[in-house]
Design a protein around this motif. Structure first.
Motif, short mmCIF file in Angstrom:
data_model
loop_
_atom_site.label_atom_id
_atom_site.label_comp_id
_atom_site.label_asym_id
_atom_site.label_seq_id
_atom_site.Cartn_x
_atom_site.Cartn_y
_atom_site.Cartn_z
N VAL A 50 -4.97 -0.15 -8.38
CA VAL A 50 -5.11 -1.55 -8.35
C VAL A 50 -3.67 -2.36 -9.14
O VAL A 50 -2.92 -2.82 -8.61
CB VAL A 50 -6.26 -2.34 -9.05
CG1 VAL A 50 -6.04 -3.80 -9.27
CG2 VAL A 50 -7.64 -1.70 -8.15
N GLY A 51 -3.42 -1.57 -10.06
CA GLY A 51 -2.23 -1.96 -10.89
C GLY A 51 -0.73 -1.76 -10.20
O GLY A 51 -0.08 -2.47 -9.96
N ARG A 52 -0.82 -0.63 -9.37
CA ARG A 52 0.32 -0.25 -8.68
C ARG A 52 0.60 -1.13 -7.61
O ARG A 52 1.46 -1.43 -7.17
CB ARG A 52 0.23 1.33 -8.22
CG ARG A 52 0.15 2.35 -9.28
CD ARG A 52 0.32 3.56 -8.68
NE ARG A 52 -0.41 4.13 -7.77
CZ ARG A 52 -1.57 4.73 -7.84
NH1 ARG A 52 -2.02 4.94 -9.00
NH2 ARG A 52 -2.20 5.15 -6.73
N LEU A 53 -0.62 -1.72 -7.05
CA LEU A 53 -0.33 -2.67 -5.92
C LEU A 53 0.27 -3.83 -6.16
O LEU A 53 0.77 -4.55 -5.49
CB LEU A 53 -1.97 -2.65 -4.99
CG LEU A 53 -2.50 -1.64 -4.32
CD1 LEU A 53 -3.85 -1.68 -3.97
CD2 LEU A 53 -1.75 -1.61 -2.68
N TYR A 54 -0.58 -4.22 -7.21
CA TYR A 54 0.06 -5.56 -7.89
C TYR A 54 1.59 -5.51 -8.05
O TYR A 54 2.33 -6.44 -7.93
CB TYR A 54 -0.72 -6.19 -8.97
CG TYR A 54 -2.10 -6.72 -8.71
CD1 TYR A 54 -1.92 -7.77 -7.94
CD2 TYR A 54 -3.36 -6.25 -9.26
CE1 TYR A 54 -3.22 -8.51 -7.54
CE2 TYR A 54 -4.42 -7.01 -8.73
CZ TYR A 54 -4.26 -8.21 -8.16
OH TYR A 54 -5.56 -8.71 -7.63
N ARG A 55 1.92 -4.47 -8.66
CA ARG A 55 3.38 -4.19 -9.02
C ARG A 55 4.36 -4.09 -7.97
O ARG A 55 5.41 -4.37 -7.67
CB ARG A 55 3.66 -2.77 -9.93
CG ARG A 55 3.02 -3.25 -11.28
CD ARG A 55 3.61 -1.98 -12.24
NE ARG A 55 2.98 -0.65 -12.12
CZ ARG A 55 1.82 -0.31 -12.45
NH1 ARG A 55 0.98 -1.28 -13.14
NH2 ARG A 55 1.19 0.87 -12.03
N ALA A 56 3.61 -3.69 -6.67
CA ALA A 56 4.37 -3.61 -5.40
C ALA A 56 4.31 -4.52 -4.68
O ALA A 56 4.70 -4.87 -3.31
CB ALA A 56 3.51 -2.37 -4.54
N VAL A 97 1.08 -1.32 0.08
CA VAL A 97 -0.18 -0.03 0.12
C VAL A 97 0.98 1.15 0.16
O VAL A 97 0.51 2.21 -0.74
CB VAL A 97 -1.01 0.01 1.15
CG1 VAL A 97 -1.91 1.35 1.32
CG2 VAL A 97 -1.98 -1.27 1.00
N ALA A 98 1.79 1.39 0.70
CA ALA A 98 2.76 2.51 0.89
C ALA A 98 3.46 2.71 -0.52
O ALA A 98 3.58 3.80 -0.92
CB ALA A 98 3.95 2.21 2.10
N GLU A 99 3.95 1.72 -1.07
CA GLU A 99 4.67 1.49 -2.29
C GLU A 99 3.97 2.07 -3.48
O GLU A 99 4.04 2.96 -4.28
CB GLU A 99 5.34 0.11 -2.83
CG GLU A 99 6.47 0.01 -1.86
CD GLU A 99 7.13 -1.19 -2.25
OE1 GLU A 99 7.24 -1.51 -3.41
OE2 GLU A 99 7.83 -1.83 -1.37
N ALA A 100 2.58 1.77 -3.43
CA ALA A 100 1.65 2.16 -4.48
C ALA A 100 0.88 3.41 -4.20
O ALA A 100 0.24 3.95 -5.33
CB ALA A 100 0.54 1.15 -4.54
N GLY A 101 1.29 3.93 -2.92
CA GLY A 101 0.78 5.42 -2.82
C GLY A 101 -0.69 5.33 -2.36
O GLY A 101 -1.20 6.47 -2.67
N GLY A 102 -1.05 4.43 -1.90
CA GLY A 102 -2.33 4.16 -1.36
C GLY A 102 -2.34 4.89 0.15
O GLY A 102 -1.30 5.05 0.65
#
Length: 92
Positions: free
Chosen positions: A63-69, A36-41
């Motif tokens: 969602v895409g950023r979370l999967y990439r993180a 969550v932190a890496e994805a900017g959430g």
């Protein structure tokens, strides 16, 4: 097979909604928090298990950023709200 596709579609998160972030089972307990932190959430709440986090973002593409993180699974929090208990906000 069609049932699995329909079930997956029912819990697939849409843009701007709260999401349930679940870490991979073999990951350390803080993996969901890091994703969550890496994805900017923004963390909205934590589950009764450390690998389950309720999150949101005002920016599109969470969602895409979370999967990439490294998130193992990202679900629509409204569709799963009755399945998990959270400390924090109620899924919106």
């Amino acid at each position: 097979m069609i049932g699995l596709v329909l079930a997956g579609t029912a819990v697939a998160p849409g843009e701007g909604r709260d999401v349930l972030v679940i870490a991979m089972p073999w990951a350390d307990p803080a993996a969901a928090l890091r994703a969550v932190a890496e994805a900017g959430g923004q963390i909205v709440g934590t589950g009764t298990r450390p690998f389950v986090i309720l999150a949101r973002s005002d920016e599109p593409g969470l969602v895409g950023r979370l999967y990439r993180a490294g998130a193992g699974l990202v679900l629509d929090a409204r569709a799963t709200g009755t399945c998990f208990r959270f400390k924090g906000d109620v899924p919106s």
